[in-house]
Design an enzyme around this catalytic site. Structure first.
Site, PDB file in Angstrom:
ATOM      1  N   GLU A  12       0.928  -1.262  -0.074  1.00 59.58           N
ATOM      2  CA  GLU A  12       0.152   0.165  -0.113  1.00 59.58           C
ATOM      3  C   GLU A  12       0.947   1.419  -0.084  1.00 59.58           C
ATOM      4  OE1 GLU A  12      -3.628  -2.191   2.652  1.00 59.58           O
ATOM      5  OE2 GLU A  12      -1.927  -1.099   3.839  1.00 59.58           O
ATOM      6  N   ASP A 183     -11.111  -7.592  -2.263  1.00 53.82           N
ATOM      7  CA  ASP A 183     -11.789  -8.843  -2.414  1.00 53.82           C
ATOM      8  C   ASP A 183     -13.037  -8.783  -1.698  1.00 53.82           C
ATOM      9  OD1 ASP A 183     -10.860 -10.610   0.512  1.00 53.82           O
ATOM     10  OD2 ASP A 183      -9.913  -8.567  -0.005  1.00 53.82           O
TER      11      ASP A 183
END
Length: 216
Positions: A12, A183
């Site tokens: 990230e 997800d």
């Protein structure tokens, strides 16, 4: 305005450093989990004294309208793995740390800006809603069903946002969380969507955070 952004993982951090390469925004990695997130937020507050803190990164999504690469913006946050019991205080609810709000609200100004962003940029799929946090990587449908059973309105599940929200609440620093959906656990098996996200479509998924920052 001095803006601090906290992420949990190197993956990230790499994405957001590219996004903010030419910016004065402070992007910091805390590490995974609630304790790391809280310590990272406190360190950022102590060292940089930001006017605003944003939690950014990825999360598991929930809801028929939420899809991979969409963004969930926190309207409020709580823990899915905290229970203080009723022996001392029978008003404290599941997900609430005793002595703190049942849910940490996003800063109204920041939330208003985020909602304007979703209206103005129809190509961005942005979902305001509840983010729930716990020290558990949700990689099974059974675990996600357990969490959603307690918080059916949750739009994202992560491991850091609420801990940062609590730290900001205690320090009186405005806060909001932007989470890219990597997800959908209830539509997944063995976290395959999560791995595909980083392998194929993570690049540019965090641009919405920059768009938001530029709107402030």
């Amino acid at each position: 305005m001095k803006i601090g952004i906290i992420v949990a993982m190197d993956k990230e951090l790499e994405q957001l450093r590219q996004v903010f390469a030419d910016s004065q925004v402070f992007v910091r990695k805390s590490g995974i989990g609630k304790v790391n997130a809280a310590l990272g937020a406190q360190q950022l507050i102590n060292e940089e004294k930001p006017d605003v803190i944003i939690s950014s990164g990825c999360a598991g999504g929930n809801g028929d309208e939420v899809n991979i690469q969409d963004v969930v913006v926190s309207t409020e946050l709580c823990y899915h793995d905290v229970y203080c019991g009723k022996a001392i205080d029978d008003t404290t609810v599941y997900g609430q740390v005793q002595g703190c709000p049942a849910r940490f609200k996003a800063d109204p100004y920041l939330l208003g800006k985020a909602q304007q962003l979703s209206i103005a940029n129809t190509q961005l799929s942005i979902h305001p809603g509840l983010i729930v946090t716990g020290d558990w990587f949700v990689d099974t449908k059974e675990k996600m069903r357990e969490i959603v059973g307690l918080f059916p309105e949750a739009r994202a599940v992560d491991m850091e946002s609420c801990a940062i929200a609590q730290t900001c609440y205690l320090n009186k620093v405005p806060f909001i969380s932007f989470r890219v959906i990597s997800d959908i656990p209830l539509r997944d098996t063995d976290a395959s969507q999560y791995h595909d996200f980083w392998n194929t479509i993570a690049q540019n998924s965090f641009q919405v955070t920059r768009t938001f920052v530029e709107s402030l």
